[in-house]
Write a protein that holds these residues in place. Structure first.
Motif, PDB file in Angstrom:
ATOM      1  N   PHE A 193       0.827  -1.203   0.000  1.00  0.00           N
ATOM      2  CA  PHE A 193       0.000   0.000   0.000  1.00  0.00           C
ATOM      3  C   PHE A 193       0.866   1.261   0.000  1.00  0.00           C
ATOM      4  O   PHE A 193       0.483   2.286  -0.565  1.00  0.00           O
ATOM      5  N   ALA A 194       2.029   1.179   0.610  1.00  0.00           N
ATOM      6  CA  ALA A 194       2.960   2.314   0.587  1.00  0.00           C
ATOM      7  C   ALA A 194       3.846   2.299  -0.652  1.00  0.00           C
ATOM      8  O   ALA A 194       4.096   3.341  -1.258  1.00  0.00           O
ATOM      9  N   ASP A 195       4.303   1.108  -1.054  1.00  0.00           N
ATOM     10  CA  ASP A 195       5.283   1.010  -2.139  1.00  0.00           C
ATOM     11  C   ASP A 195       4.640   1.030  -3.525  1.00  0.00           C
ATOM     12  O   ASP A 195       5.228   1.566  -4.473  1.00  0.00           O
ATOM     13  N   ASP A 196       3.463   0.429  -3.655  1.00  0.00           N
ATOM     14  CA  ASP A 196       2.796   0.331  -4.953  1.00  0.00           C
ATOM     15  C   ASP A 196       1.288   0.264  -4.721  1.00  0.00           C
ATOM     16  O   ASP A 196       0.671  -0.798  -4.836  1.00  0.00           O
ATOM     17  N   PRO A 197       0.661   1.394  -4.355  1.00  0.00           N
ATOM     18  CA  PRO A 197      -0.751   1.373  -3.961  1.00  0.00           C
ATOM     19  C   PRO A 197      -1.698   0.884  -5.047  1.00  0.00           C
ATOM     20  O   PRO A 197      -2.731   0.275  -4.735  1.00  0.00           O
ATOM     21  N   GLU A 198      -1.376   1.123  -6.324  1.00  0.00           N
ATOM     22  CA  GLU A 198      -2.257   0.638  -7.389  1.00  0.00           C
ATOM     23  C   GLU A 198      -2.254  -0.890  -7.445  1.00  0.00           C
ATOM     24  O   GLU A 198      -3.283  -1.512  -7.709  1.00  0.00           O
ATOM     25  N   LEU A 199      -1.094  -1.507  -7.201  1.00  0.00           N
ATOM     26  CA  LEU A 199      -1.017  -2.972  -7.134  1.00  0.00           C
ATOM     27  C   LEU A 199      -1.823  -3.488  -5.948  1.00  0.00           C
ATOM     28  O   LEU A 199      -2.615  -4.433  -6.078  1.00  0.00           O
ATOM     29  N   ALA A 200      -1.619  -2.867  -4.774  1.00  0.00           N
ATOM     30  CA  ALA A 200      -2.302  -3.309  -3.567  1.00  0.00           C
ATOM     31  C   ALA A 200      -3.812  -3.188  -3.695  1.00  0.00           C
ATOM     32  O   ALA A 200      -4.565  -4.130  -3.409  1.00  0.00           O
ATOM     33  N   TRP A 201      -4.278  -2.028  -4.142  1.00  0.00           N
ATOM     34  CA  TRP A 201      -5.725  -1.819  -4.252  1.00  0.00           C
ATOM     35  C   TRP A 201      -6.313  -2.552  -5.459  1.00  0.00           C
ATOM     36  O   TRP A 201      -7.515  -2.820  -5.506  1.00  0.00           O
ATOM     37  N   GLY A 202      -5.474  -2.909  -6.428  1.00  0.00           N
ATOM     38  CA  GLY A 202      -5.960  -3.750  -7.509  1.00  0.00           C
ATOM     39  C   GLY A 202      -6.419  -5.099  -6.982  1.00  0.00           C
ATOM     40  O   GLY A 202      -7.493  -5.601  -7.345  1.00  0.00           O
ATOM     41  N   PHE A 203      -5.615  -5.665  -6.092  1.00  0.00           N
ATOM     42  CA  PHE A 203      -5.949  -6.966  -5.489  1.00  0.00           C
ATOM     43  C   PHE A 203      -7.136  -6.858  -4.551  1.00  0.00           C
ATOM     44  O   PHE A 203      -8.130  -7.581  -4.686  1.00  0.00           O
ATOM     45  N   TYR A 204      -7.068  -5.924  -3.610  1.00  0.00           N
ATOM     46  CA  TYR A 204      -8.145  -5.841  -2.616  1.00  0.00           C
ATOM     47  C   TYR A 204      -9.401  -5.188  -3.182  1.00  0.00           C
ATOM     48  O   TYR A 204     -10.517  -5.520  -2.765  1.00  0.00           O
ATOM     49  N   GLY A 205      -9.242  -4.280  -4.130  1.00  0.00           N
ATOM     50  CA  GLY A 205     -10.414  -3.668  -4.752  1.00  0.00           C
ATOM     51  C   GLY A 205     -11.209  -4.670  -5.553  1.00  0.00           C
ATOM     52  O   GLY A 205     -12.452  -4.666  -5.539  1.00  0.00           O
ATOM     53  N   HIS A 206     -10.519  -5.556  -6.259  1.00  0.00           N
ATOM     54  CA  HIS A 206     -11.208  -6.598  -7.022  1.00  0.00           C
ATOM     55  C   HIS A 206     -11.959  -7.539  -6.087  1.00  0.00           C
ATOM     56  O   HIS A 206     -13.107  -7.925  -6.357  1.00  0.00           O
ATOM     57  N   ARG A 207     -11.328  -7.906  -4.987  1.00  0.00           N
ATOM     58  CA  ARG A 207     -11.982  -8.798  -4.023  1.00  0.00           C
ATOM     59  C   ARG A 207     -13.186  -8.121  -3.368  1.00  0.00           C
ATOM     60  O   ARG A 207     -14.223  -8.758  -3.147  1.00  0.00           O
TER      61      ARG A 207
END
Length: 270
Positions: free
Chosen positions: A63-77
């Motif tokens: 979430f700090a290093d690559d928020p788009e990657l992090a929220w891509g995973f959790y946003g999809h879920r």
């Protein structure tokens, strides 16, 4: 099936029902099975191409290093869980528990909110909930409900800004979920639920524990179910792959959640 008859007998004598559920509970609703890299990659092919496994993605540092990657995973879920309709087994458990004088409670490691959607009034979410957020920077310990769905590019599985933000400081928000190696999770909401469940257990008479889809890889649910049923051995463990119960203190059924619950209701009716 002797085990099914024993389980039905336990439920017939129940004064209260505690449901302990792991990830396997959601499989019959069509939710993906994250067991092992292959199961996860079947559900999320883009991550297979990147060689990323569930444990790597469920890391709060993203979430700090690559928020788009992090929220891509959790946003999809988050979007997936909001669209998912709980399978009939949830309704069967709710009907069984609601008839008992002590009622029914749920302890789960699942973060998907399926029990609440199925109508359960009390759920203790040991690992938090994807439907609630906290501030990534820790400006406050406040936990608040998640807002609108996060837009995700399903080709890359990266979130499209704007990303969820903290209403106090305006910085990035993250799910209120206990992730791997997570020292920043705010446990207040989950702890209040667990405290209330402990209070209920102290007064519950003739408690029967039904455990569903809880494996040994993350044994949170199995341990809680064994603890709650330790005094009586009134544990029904339903698991197609890891049904064993230590010292035979309970009933072991090697099958899926929905088919077993349907069979149990038929056995009780018969």
């Amino acid at each position: 099936m002797r085990e099914l008859a024993r389980a039905a007998e336990l439920l017939d004598g129940a004064g209260a029902l505690l449901i302990c559920a792991g990830a396997g509970m959601g499989v019959d609703s069509g939710l993906p099975d994250f067991r092992g890299g292959e199961g996860f990659w079947r559900a999320y092919p883009p991550y297979a191409r990147l060689g990323l496994q569930f444990e790597e993605l469920a890391d709060p540092r993203h979430f700090a290093d690559d928020p788009e990657l992090a929220w891509g995973f959790y946003g999809h879920r988050l979007s997936l869980y909001r669209k998912t309709v709980p399978h009939e087994g949830f309704r069967l458990l709710l009907e069984l528990g609601s008839r008992l004088p002590g009622g029914v409670r749920v302890f789960t490691s699942n973060v998907d909110g399926q029990f609440q959607r199925a109508g359960f009034g009390f759920v203790a979410e040991a690992h938090g909930s994807i439907h609630h957020l906290q501030c990534l920077a820790g400006c406050t310990d406040t936990i608040w409900p998640a807002g609108a769905d996060v837009v995700v590019d399903e080709e890359t599985m990266r979130a499209v800004p704007p990303l969820p933000s903290c209403p106090r400081c305006g910085g990035l928000a993250r799910p209120n979920i206990l992730m791997f190696g997570d020292f920043w999770w705010v446990p207040d909401r989950s702890q209040a639920q667990l405290d209330e469940l402990t209070t209920w257990r102290r007064t519950a008479r003739d408690l029967v524990v039904v455990e569903l889809g809880a494996g040994t890889a993350v044994p949170t649910v199995r341990r809680y179910a064994e603890l709650a049923s330790a005094a009586t051995g009134a544990l029904i463990r339903i698991n197609p792959r890891e049904p064993q119960i230590r010292h035979g203190r309970g009933v072991s059924i090697a099958a899926g959640a929905l088919e077993t619950l349907q069979a149990l209701v038929s056995e009780k009716a018969g």
